[in-house]
Design an enzyme around this catalytic site. Structure first.
Site, PDB file in Angstrom:
ATOM      1  N   THR A  19       1.373  -4.819 -12.024  1.00 46.61           N
ATOM      2  CA  THR A  19       1.988  -3.661 -12.700  1.00 46.61           C
ATOM      3  C   THR A  19       3.254  -3.241 -11.925  1.00 46.61           C
ATOM      4  O   THR A  19       3.702  -2.110 -12.067  1.00 46.61           O
ATOM      5  CB  THR A  19       1.013  -2.462 -12.773  1.00 46.61           C
ATOM      6  OG1 THR A  19       0.505  -2.192 -11.455  1.00 46.61           O
ATOM      7  CG2 THR A  19      -0.137  -2.733 -13.714  1.00 46.61           C
TER       8      THR A  19
ATOM      9  N   ARG B 287       6.643  -5.500 -10.629  1.00 44.16           N
ATOM     10  CA  ARG B 287       7.808  -6.104 -11.275  1.00 44.16           C
ATOM     11  C   ARG B 287       7.513  -7.579 -11.491  1.00 44.16           C
ATOM     12  O   ARG B 287       6.950  -8.248 -10.614  1.00 44.16           O
ATOM     13  CB  ARG B 287       9.060  -5.961 -10.401  1.00 44.16           C
ATOM     14  CG  ARG B 287       9.695  -4.588 -10.399  1.00 44.16           C
ATOM     15  CD  ARG B 287      10.312  -4.218 -11.755  1.00 44.16           C
ATOM     16  NE  ARG B 287      10.958  -2.915 -11.743  1.00 44.16           N
ATOM     17  CZ  ARG B 287      10.355  -1.762 -12.059  1.00 44.16           C
ATOM     18  NH1 ARG B 287       9.093  -1.767 -12.436  1.00 44.16           N
ATOM     19  NH2 ARG B 287      11.029  -0.624 -12.044  1.00 44.16           N
TER      20      ARG B 287
ATOM     21  N   HIS C  44       5.037  -3.541 -20.358  1.00 43.89           N
ATOM     22  CA  HIS C  44       5.534  -2.637 -19.304  1.00 43.89           C
ATOM     23  C   HIS C  44       5.245  -1.168 -19.659  1.00 43.89           C
ATOM     24  O   HIS C  44       6.157  -0.341 -19.763  1.00 43.89           O
ATOM     25  CB  HIS C  44       7.035  -2.864 -19.073  1.00 43.89           C
ATOM     26  CG  HIS C  44       7.487  -2.452 -17.702  1.00 43.89           C
ATOM     27  ND1 HIS C  44       8.511  -3.071 -17.033  1.00 43.89           N
ATOM     28  CD2 HIS C  44       7.046  -1.482 -16.858  1.00 43.89           C
ATOM     29  CE1 HIS C  44       8.695  -2.488 -15.845  1.00 43.89           C
ATOM     30  NE2 HIS C  44       7.794  -1.518 -15.723  1.00 43.89           N
TER      31      HIS C  44
ATOM     32  N   GLU D 271      11.697 -10.440 -18.713  1.00 42.40           N
ATOM     33  CA  GLU D 271      11.040  -9.357 -19.449  1.00 42.40           C
ATOM     34  C   GLU D 271      11.946  -8.918 -20.582  1.00 42.40           C
ATOM     35  O   GLU D 271      13.077  -8.515 -20.296  1.00 42.40           O
ATOM     36  CB  GLU D 271      10.762  -8.207 -18.477  1.00 42.40           C
ATOM     37  CG  GLU D 271       9.867  -7.164 -19.072  1.00 42.40           C
ATOM     38  CD  GLU D 271       9.389  -6.157 -18.030  1.00 42.40           C
ATOM     39  OE1 GLU D 271       8.788  -6.557 -17.007  1.00 42.40           O
ATOM     40  OE2 GLU D 271       9.635  -4.962 -18.253  1.00 42.40           O
TER      41      GLU D 271
ATOM     42  N   MET E  23       0.833  -1.207   0.000  1.00 42.05           N
ATOM     43  CA  MET E  23       0.000   0.000   0.000  1.00 42.05           C
ATOM     44  C   MET E  23       0.864   1.252   0.000  1.00 42.05           C
ATOM     45  O   MET E  23       0.730   2.148   0.838  1.00 42.05           O
ATOM     46  CB  MET E  23      -0.926  -0.066   1.224  1.00 42.05           C
ATOM     47  CG  MET E  23      -2.097   0.894   1.218  1.00 42.05           C
ATOM     48  SD  MET E  23      -3.098   0.828  -0.256  1.00 42.05           S
ATOM     49  CE  MET E  23      -4.673   0.308   0.410  1.00 42.05           C
ATOM     50  N   GLY E  24       1.768   1.318  -0.948  1.00 44.75           N
ATOM     51  CA  GLY E  24       2.569   2.538  -1.123  1.00 44.75           C
ATOM     52  C   GLY E  24       1.772   3.531  -1.956  1.00 44.75           C
ATOM     53  O   GLY E  24       0.549   3.455  -2.039  1.00 44.75           O
ATOM     54  N   ARG E  25       2.509   4.433  -2.602  1.00 52.87           N
ATOM     55  CA  ARG E  25       1.833   5.491  -3.364  1.00 52.87           C
ATOM     56  C   ARG E  25       0.898   4.929  -4.424  1.00 52.87           C
ATOM     57  O   ARG E  25      -0.246   5.351  -4.560  1.00 52.87           O
ATOM     58  CB  ARG E  25       2.886   6.385  -4.043  1.00 52.87           C
ATOM     59  CG  ARG E  25       3.618   7.301  -3.110  1.00 52.87           C
ATOM     60  CD  ARG E  25       4.719   8.025  -3.872  1.00 52.87           C
ATOM     61  NE  ARG E  25       5.831   7.110  -4.093  1.00 52.87           N
ATOM     62  CZ  ARG E  25       7.016   7.206  -3.490  1.00 52.87           C
ATOM     63  NH1 ARG E  25       7.265   8.199  -2.679  1.00 52.87           N
ATOM     64  NH2 ARG E  25       7.975   6.339  -3.719  1.00 52.87           N
ATOM     65  N   ILE E  26       1.385   3.943  -5.196  1.00 52.40           N
ATOM     66  CA  ILE E  26       0.567   3.433  -6.306  1.00 52.40           C
ATOM     67  C   ILE E  26      -0.578   2.574  -5.766  1.00 52.40           C
ATOM     68  O   ILE E  26      -1.722   2.681  -6.233  1.00 52.40           O
ATOM     69  CB  ILE E  26       1.445   2.671  -7.327  1.00 52.40           C
ATOM     70  CG1 ILE E  26       2.469   3.644  -7.938  1.00 52.40           C
ATOM     71  CG2 ILE E  26       0.581   2.038  -8.422  1.00 52.40           C
ATOM     72  CD1 ILE E  26       3.531   3.003  -8.803  1.00 52.40           C
TER      73      ILE E  26
ATOM     74  N   ALA F  24       2.705   0.780 -17.992  1.00 49.52           N
ATOM     75  CA  ALA F  24       1.786   1.413 -17.036  1.00 49.52           C
ATOM     76  C   ALA F  24       2.044   2.913 -16.869  1.00 49.52           C
ATOM     77  O   ALA F  24       1.113   3.678 -16.635  1.00 49.52           O
ATOM     78  CB  ALA F  24       1.848   0.698 -15.688  1.00 49.52           C
TER      79      ALA F  24
HETATM   80  C1  DGY Z   1       8.953   2.332 -12.845  1.00 54.20           C
HETATM   81  O1  DGY Z   1       9.031   3.559 -12.884  1.00 54.20           O
HETATM   82  O2  DGY Z   1       9.557   1.657 -12.015  1.00 54.20           O
HETATM   83  C2  DGY Z   1       8.057   1.665 -13.848  1.00 54.20           C
HETATM   84  O3  DGY Z   1       8.097   0.319 -13.829  1.00 54.20           O
HETATM   85  C3  DGY Z   1       8.247   2.251 -15.232  1.00 54.20           C
HETATM   86  O4  DGY Z   1       7.627   3.468 -15.211  1.00 54.20           O
END
Ligand code: DGY
Length: 327
Positions: free
Chosen positions: A233, A235, A283, A264, A152-155, A285
């Site tokens: 989204t 790693r 990749h 990847e 539950m970080g920023r994203i 996002a």
């Molecule tokens: C990041 O910034 O780590 C993403 O995977 C690419 O934007």
């Protein structure tokens, strides 16, 4: 000052760098290999990298003039920060500017997978749309379902805010509960096993570290509902790829949406790419015009500040490098 940039990035970033330094940019669309990277960086004071470049002690020893590495990404699992710190090299990243764009894409993947958008659109392209089908392309409802956020970080928080609009019940797990954000995003802290068992959608938002590598393997996939959707989204290395392919083939879980994979990219003949219940994107996002421009600008600002000896806007080892220099 001389700065090496490992790929063409948005002009706003390159222009900032060019005002202050001589800039060399790797001209090809594929990343430089180790030897090419050393050649590109020879004699440079600063290096602007992407997540495709491995920055470790061996590289830094081969380019000893480099005093700062600025990664145009929020993730930095491609950089050995300890090796950089002990060599006095400042490491910078680009958090915040990509949060909302990445959360948007997490929802794009989630909705596309849940509602089978790709197989349905592919069928139209193949000329198979003959009539309205009462049993055609049945998916899973997102509205009102339960979302489990791992990290539950920023994203993760930005994804949770979007989920509220879909009346989702939001569970999350992290290293510790985060009461300060629970009310704001309407989420409840649970252990990972409970999250996996109860969620209709599991979305991954943890960095790739020694602790998180393959944190979703066969055992975790077995805990999930047979109707569950897994979204990544973050790693690719956070998931055990072969275990996931097995789970999707055998119906242990219902579907997956992956913007990141391990390896990847996936080899074009990988069995995951042939499964009808998987959507893999390359990749992307953070790939909006505005966000990639912001990332490039921040990466450039970080690098220039570090090279001038000023505190960069977003560095992960600035204090440590200074402490190391003084000791
Ligand atoms: C990041 O910034 O780590 C993403 O995977 C690419 O934007």
């Amino acid at each position: 000052m001389r700065i090496a940039v490992t790929r063409r990035i948005p002009d706003a970033g390159l222009a900032l760098l060019a005002e202050a330094a001589e800039v060399v940019v790797w001209p090809k669309s594929l990343p430089p290999n180790r030897e090419e990277l050393i050649g590109l960086t020879a004699g440079a004071d600063g290096l602007l990298t992407l997540l495709t470049e491995r920055v470790d002690g061996e590289l830094l020893d081969a380019v000893p003039t480099v005093r700062a590495v600025s990664n145009m990404a929020v993730g930095y699992d491609n950089i050995d920060v300890e090796a950089a710190t002990t060599r006095g090299v400042v490491v910078c990243i680009t958090p915040d500017v990509l949060t909302e764009t990445t959360a948007d894409f997490t929802f794009a993947l989630l909705l596309a997978v849940a509602r089978r958008v790709k197989p349905a659109a592919d069928a139209v392209l193949r000329g198979e749309w003959k009539t309205w089908e009462p049993l055609g392309f049945l998916g899973q409802d997102v509205y009102g379902s339960t979302l489990g956020i791992i990290g539950m970080g920023r994203i993760g928080q930005a994804v949770a805010r979007r989920a509220r609009g879909f009346a989702m019940t939001i569970l999350y797990t992290d290293q510790a509960p985060r009461p300060e954000i629970e009310n704001e995003v309407g989420a409840r802290f649970v252990g990972i096993d409970q999250l996996l068992r109860e969620s209709d959608v599991v979305s991954l938002h943890v960095p790739l570290t020694r602790e998180t590598r393959k944190m979703i393997g066969a055992e975790q996939l077995r805990m999930m509902k047979r109707s569950a959707i897994l979204i990544n989204t973050a790693r690719g290395g956070v998931i055990d790829t072969e275990a996931l392919a097995d789970a999707l083939e055998s119906g242990t879980i219902w579907a997956a949406g992956l913007d990141v994979t391990d390896p990847e990219p996936l080899p074009a003949d990988h069995r995951l790419l042939r499964l009808p219940n998987v959507l893999v994107t390359p990749h992307i996002a953070s790939a909006s015009e505005v966000t990639r421009t912001r990332m490039a600008r921040l990466a450039a600002e970080n690098l220039l500040a570090a090279l001038r000896g000023e505190r960069p806007p977003r560095s992960i080892n600035w204090e440590a490098v200074r402490g190391h220099a003084q000791s």
